[in-house]
Scaffold this motif. Structure first.
Motif, PDB file in Angstrom:
ATOM      1  N   GLY A  41       0.817  -1.212   0.000  1.00 17.86           N
ATOM      2  CA  GLY A  41       0.000   0.000   0.000  1.00 17.86           C
ATOM      3  C   GLY A  41       0.850   1.260   0.000  1.00 17.86           C
ATOM      4  O   GLY A  41       1.964   1.278   0.537  1.00 17.86           O
ATOM      5  N   ASP A  42       0.318   2.323  -0.596  1.00 23.38           N
ATOM      6  CA  ASP A  42       1.028   3.603  -0.633  1.00 23.38           C
ATOM      7  C   ASP A  42       0.745   4.468   0.593  1.00 23.38           C
ATOM      8  O   ASP A  42       1.556   5.320   0.948  1.00 23.38           O
ATOM      9  CB  ASP A  42       0.636   4.382  -1.891  1.00 23.38           C
ATOM     10  CG  ASP A  42       1.116   3.694  -3.164  1.00 23.38           C
ATOM     11  OD1 ASP A  42       2.131   2.983  -3.085  1.00 23.38           O
ATOM     12  OD2 ASP A  42       0.465   3.862  -4.217  1.00 23.38           O
ATOM     13  N   LEU A  43      -0.414   4.254   1.233  1.00 23.38           N
ATOM     14  CA  LEU A  43      -0.787   5.089   2.381  1.00 23.38           C
ATOM     15  C   LEU A  43       0.206   4.968   3.536  1.00 23.38           C
ATOM     16  O   LEU A  43       0.617   5.992   4.102  1.00 23.38           O
ATOM     17  CB  LEU A  43      -2.199   4.744   2.840  1.00 23.38           C
ATOM     18  CG  LEU A  43      -2.733   5.560   4.030  1.00 23.38           C
ATOM     19  CD1 LEU A  43      -2.742   7.045   3.694  1.00 23.38           C
ATOM     20  CD2 LEU A  43      -4.127   5.082   4.428  1.00 23.38           C
ATOM     21  N   PRO A  44       0.614   3.773   3.952  1.00 27.36           N
ATOM     22  CA  PRO A  44       1.604   3.684   5.038  1.00 27.36           C
ATOM     23  C   PRO A  44       2.892   4.433   4.734  1.00 27.36           C
ATOM     24  O   PRO A  44       3.442   5.110   5.607  1.00 27.36           O
ATOM     25  CB  PRO A  44       1.847   2.176   5.174  1.00 27.36           C
ATOM     26  CG  PRO A  44       0.601   1.549   4.689  1.00 27.36           C
ATOM     27  CD  PRO A  44       0.139   2.419   3.563  1.00 27.36           C
ATOM     28  N   LEU A  45       3.374   4.329   3.497  1.00 22.23           N
ATOM     29  CA  LEU A  45       4.597   5.045   3.128  1.00 22.23           C
ATOM     30  C   LEU A  45       4.392   6.555   3.210  1.00 22.23           C
ATOM     31  O   LEU A  45       5.289   7.290   3.656  1.00 22.23           O
ATOM     32  CB  LEU A  45       5.033   4.643   1.721  1.00 22.23           C
ATOM     33  CG  LEU A  45       5.631   3.239   1.572  1.00 22.23           C
ATOM     34  CD1 LEU A  45       5.899   2.932   0.105  1.00 22.23           C
ATOM     35  CD2 LEU A  45       6.917   3.124   2.381  1.00 22.23           C
TER      36      LEU A  45
END
Length: 218
Positions: A41-45
């Motif tokens: 996922g891109d959100l955690p990054l």
């Protein structure tokens, strides 16, 4: 700007940013756990990068307000390490606990209780963060004995407790570097708790001797 004015502005800045930075630390921790345990996922990054930017901004502002130049880095080496090593940022949650007690007007815990409480919270945060970091490096590595996150948690507990069964051990260079750091932290925290508890026992027995008249004069 004179020294007293700088110190005053820096104190106000630290007071205002203490809670937001603690929340950012918690958000970073949760995002990192999601990134390791459910990758892709891109959100955690994005959350991790935003939290890092807040810490870097705070560090830069305090450096500027200190007026110490390069001396600020030497005098605040722990803050420098926290900025450079993301996994140490959740330790600011411990400072938030102290701030909440102060703002609510609650009495602070006795020194021994504070040492044990803070050491316990720090151990839990470092242990979980260390397990995530080691698991991220070890999973899928050739010859790795750490195949699941549960293995990483078990290994971290035995490492922080300075037991070291040897049934699970990191094989990657970065995993071993993280292991070295956890060993050092485990020894330091265990020593702090043991020393504080021993000191508390000595004080208790000393008071009992005084009350019973068993302590010799002088």
């Amino acid at each position: 700007m004179d020294t007293d004015s700088r110190d005053s502005r820096r104190a106000r800045w630290e007071q205002r940013t203490e809670s937001p930075l603690a929340v950012a630390s918690l958000a970073f921790f949760i995002a990192y756990a999601a990134h390791v345990l459910a990758p892709g996922g891109d959100l955690p990054l994005a959350v991790m990068c935003a939290a890092w930017a807040l810490f870097a901004l705070d560090y830069g502002v305090r450096w500027r307000l200190s007026g110490q130049g390069a001396g600020f880095v030497r005098r605040n080496w722990l803050d420098t390490v926290v900025v450079l090593l993301p996994l140490l940022r959740p330790l600011r949650i411990v400072r938030l606990y102290e701030a909440v007690l102060r703002r609510r007007g609650r009495p602070r815990l006795p020194l021994h209780a504070r040492v044990i409480t803070y050491a316990g919270i720090s151990t839990a945060l470092l242990g979980f963060g260390g397990a995530l970091a080691v698991y991220q490096q070890e999973r899928g590595a050739p010859g790795a004995s750490m195949r699941t996150f549960g293995d990483a948690v078990w290994w971290t507990c035995s490492t922080l407790a300075t037991v070291g069964y040897g049934d699970i051990a990191p094989v990657t260079p970065l995993g071993r570097l993280i292991a070295t750091g956890l060993m050092a932290c485990g020894l330091a925290l265990l020593g702090a708790v043991t020393g504080s508890f021993s000191s508390w026992l000595i004080q208790v027995f000393s008071r009992e001797d005084d009350e019973n008249g068993e302590r010799p004069p002088g």
